[in-house]
Design a protein around this motif. Sequence first.
Motif, PDB file in Angstrom:
ATOM      1  N   ALA A   1       0.823  -1.208   0.000  1.00 41.61           N
ATOM      2  CA  ALA A   1       0.000   0.000   0.000  1.00 41.61           C
ATOM      3  C   ALA A   1       0.860   1.263   0.000  1.00 41.61           C
ATOM      4  N   THR A   2       0.394   2.272  -0.723  1.00 40.31           N
ATOM      5  CA  THR A   2       1.056   3.577  -0.718  1.00 40.31           C
ATOM      6  C   THR A   2       1.197   4.069   0.721  1.00 40.31           C
ATOM      7  N   SER A   3       2.365   4.541   1.070  1.00 36.20           N
ATOM      8  CA  SER A   3       2.650   4.979   2.433  1.00 36.20           C
ATOM      9  C   SER A   3       1.677   6.066   2.885  1.00 36.20           C
ATOM     10  N   PRO A   4       1.304   6.070   4.167  1.00 35.51           N
ATOM     11  CA  PRO A   4       0.429   7.132   4.676  1.00 35.51           C
ATOM     12  C   PRO A   4       1.107   8.495   4.686  1.00 35.51           C
ATOM     13  N   THR A   5       2.434   8.495   4.526  1.00 35.94           N
ATOM     14  CA  THR A   5       3.191   9.753   4.533  1.00 35.94           C
ATOM     15  C   THR A   5       4.095   9.815   3.303  1.00 35.94           C
ATOM     16  N   THR A   6       3.535   9.505   2.153  1.00 39.58           N
ATOM     17  CA  THR A   6       4.367   9.344   0.951  1.00 39.58           C
ATOM     18  C   THR A   6       5.114  10.614   0.538  1.00 39.58           C
ATOM     19  N   SER A   7       4.474  11.772   0.610  1.00 42.36           N
ATOM     20  CA  SER A   7       5.152  13.008   0.220  1.00 42.36           C
ATOM     21  C   SER A   7       6.309  13.320   1.165  1.00 42.36           C
ATOM     22  N   GLY A   8       6.046  13.200   2.449  1.00 46.73           N
ATOM     23  CA  GLY A   8       7.089  13.445   3.425  1.00 46.73           C
ATOM     24  C   GLY A   8       8.217  12.430   3.321  1.00 46.73           C
ATOM     25  N   ASP A   9       7.864  11.191   2.977  1.00 42.23           N
ATOM     26  CA  ASP A   9       8.882  10.148   2.815  1.00 42.23           C
ATOM     27  C   ASP A   9       9.889  10.539   1.744  1.00 42.23           C
ATOM     28  N   ILE A  10       9.357  10.977   0.599  1.00 39.41           N
ATOM     29  CA  ILE A  10      10.232  11.334  -0.518  1.00 39.41           C
ATOM     30  C   ILE A  10      11.078  12.554  -0.177  1.00 39.41           C
ATOM     31  N   GLU A  11      10.478  13.526   0.474  1.00 37.02           N
ATOM     32  CA  GLU A  11      11.224  14.735   0.846  1.00 37.02           C
ATOM     33  C   GLU A  11      12.320  14.422   1.855  1.00 37.02           C
ATOM     34  N   LYS A  12      12.097  13.404   2.671  1.00 38.11           N
ATOM     35  CA  LYS A  12      13.117  13.009   3.639  1.00 38.11           C
ATOM     36  C   LYS A  12      14.320  12.363   2.956  1.00 38.11           C
ATOM     37  N   VAL A  13      14.066  11.655   1.862  1.00 39.89           N
ATOM     38  CA  VAL A  13      15.131  10.928   1.169  1.00 39.89           C
ATOM     39  C   VAL A  13      15.830  11.796   0.127  1.00 39.89           C
ATOM     40  N   ILE A  14      15.020  12.520  -0.670  1.00 34.19           N
ATOM     41  CA  ILE A  14      15.579  13.311  -1.772  1.00 34.19           C
ATOM     42  C   ILE A  14      15.567  14.781  -1.382  1.00 34.19           C
ATOM     43  N   PRO A  15      16.716  15.397  -1.238  1.00 36.67           N
ATOM     44  CA  PRO A  15      16.764  16.803  -0.802  1.00 36.67           C
ATOM     45  C   PRO A  15      16.280  17.764  -1.880  1.00 36.67           C
ATOM     46  N   ALA A  16      15.919  18.956  -1.451  1.00 39.00           N
ATOM     47  CA  ALA A  16      15.458  19.977  -2.396  1.00 39.00           C
ATOM     48  C   ALA A  16      16.546  20.359  -3.386  1.00 39.00           C
ATOM     49  N   SER A  17      17.787  20.097  -3.050  1.00 40.60           N
ATOM     50  CA  SER A  17      18.913  20.436  -3.933  1.00 40.60           C
ATOM     51  C   SER A  17      19.156  19.405  -5.033  1.00 40.60           C
ATOM     52  N   ALA A  18      18.403  18.306  -5.008  1.00 38.07           N
ATOM     53  CA  ALA A  18      18.595  17.245  -6.002  1.00 38.07           C
ATOM     54  C   ALA A  18      18.295  17.769  -7.396  1.00 38.07           C
ATOM     55  N   THR A  19      18.899  17.148  -8.394  1.00 38.91           N
ATOM     56  CA  THR A  19      18.689  17.533  -9.791  1.00 38.91           C
ATOM     57  C   THR A  19      18.270  16.311 -10.603  1.00 38.91           C
ATOM     58  N   GLY A  20      17.943  16.545 -11.857  1.00 36.70           N
ATOM     59  CA  GLY A  20      17.627  15.455 -12.777  1.00 36.70           C
ATOM     60  C   GLY A  20      16.399  14.659 -12.378  1.00 36.70           C
ATOM     61  N   GLN A  21      16.444  13.353 -12.636  1.00 33.39           N
ATOM     62  CA  GLN A  21      15.276  12.517 -12.395  1.00 33.39           C
ATOM     63  C   GLN A  21      14.928  12.426 -10.909  1.00 33.39           C
ATOM     64  N   SER A  22      15.904  12.603 -10.028  1.00 28.13           N
ATOM     65  CA  SER A  22      15.604  12.598  -8.595  1.00 28.13           C
ATOM     66  C   SER A  22      14.768  13.818  -8.223  1.00 28.13           C
ATOM     67  N   ALA A  23      15.116  14.968  -8.785  1.00 29.36           N
ATOM     68  CA  ALA A  23      14.327  16.177  -8.544  1.00 29.36           C
ATOM     69  C   ALA A  23      12.918  16.012  -9.104  1.00 29.36           C
ATOM     70  N   ASP A  24      12.820  15.378 -10.281  1.00 26.03           N
ATOM     71  CA  ASP A  24      11.509  15.136 -10.880  1.00 26.03           C
ATOM     72  C   ASP A  24      10.652  14.249  -9.980  1.00 26.03           C
ATOM     73  N   LEU A  25      11.264  13.193  -9.450  1.00 24.03           N
ATOM     74  CA  LEU A  25      10.527  12.282  -8.576  1.00 24.03           C
ATOM     75  C   LEU A  25      10.013  13.006  -7.339  1.00 24.03           C
ATOM     76  N   ARG A  26      10.855  13.830  -6.747  1.00 26.13           N
ATOM     77  CA  ARG A  26      10.466  14.582  -5.546  1.00 26.13           C
ATOM     78  C   ARG A  26       9.301  15.529  -5.834  1.00 26.13           C
ATOM     79  N   ALA A  27       9.425  16.285  -6.916  1.00 22.15           N
ATOM     80  CA  ALA A  27       8.401  17.273  -7.241  1.00 22.15           C
ATOM     81  C   ALA A  27       7.085  16.612  -7.649  1.00 22.15           C
ATOM     82  N   GLN A  28       7.173  15.574  -8.470  1.00 17.36           N
ATOM     83  CA  GLN A  28       5.949  14.993  -8.998  1.00 17.36           C
ATOM     84  C   GLN A  28       5.227  14.108  -8.002  1.00 17.36           C
ATOM     85  N   THR A  29       5.947  13.530  -7.038  1.00 17.08           N
ATOM     86  CA  THR A  29       5.263  12.812  -5.968  1.00 17.08           C
ATOM     87  C   THR A  29       4.349  13.773  -5.210  1.00 17.08           C
TER      88      THR A  29
END
Length: 301
Positions: free
Chosen positions: A175-203
């Motif tokens: 099941a999709t995590s109950p805190t999916t947006s926060g999960d991604i932000e915890k792993v991928i920093p705002a400074s990330a670029t490329g596909q990692s930045a895309d994943l963070r923003a689009q989640t």
Amino acid sequence: MARIIRKTALAALCITAVGAGLVACEDDDEGFLDGLDDNPSVSKPALDGLSGTKKISIQGSSVNVACSGSRTDGKPVVVVLAGLDDDLTTTAAFRKTLSTQHRVCSFDRLGQGKSAKPAGVQSLAAGGKILTGVLDQVAGDTPVVLAGHSLGGLVAARYAPDHQDRVKGLVLLDATSPTTSGDIEKVIPASATGQSADLRAQTAQVAKGQNSEKLAFPDAEVRPAGDIPVEVIQHGTKYLGAFPVYGSGLEKVWAEGQRKWAGISSNSKLSTAAGSAHHIYVDRADLAVKAVQRVTAQVTQ
């Protein structure tokens, strides 16, 4: 290979890759409580004899429903909820196997498959009204076990605490995590670029309703559903781990999300589906079916 891994990871996190670029899928917990009981239960399920698919009207919208198997006194009706961008065809084989022993139904949520498209962004409360309407017609007063995959699992787990009078068990398949947006932000920093930045923003975008169902599912704590039997099964093939740079972190927060869901009930079990990626009911249908059978057996007792 990298592109395939990236696409699979995005799909699991409610995002899809299209062509050469990424786009959002066209596919306060307090707000979830609003108006969920607008459709009162009926004593006899209107679709009790349905075998196959049928479109029904709920809250003024056309909803595509499928049922199979026979209803037996004392046994719950199993209702399967598919993930984002999946539909009735995706879960057909799983439902067919379950229907040899259970009455099994499923439906396309608004924006899924052959159901109507939502007019605008839906809250979980609005989605809950549709689910209530479906349960009224396929189960009536009969107890229900919800088996949800991915986003369908999140929908089922958000719905169950307020409907313990009819939802007597849960099976949550990756099941999709109950805190999916926060999960991604915890792993991928705002400074990330490329596909990692895309994943963070689009989640974050998808969680706000930029998906095929236009369903918004904000992060929220897991609310208890008493002691109903719950089985939480997480993927065993660590495909998220192959995501560049942040893969191990993605696997870690995904597993944390599954542990959070296990806290929904004092009678829960968390297990791992060895050899399965995200679609556990396809890769390890045997495990998914047995989980449903164990939960229904407890409900039947």
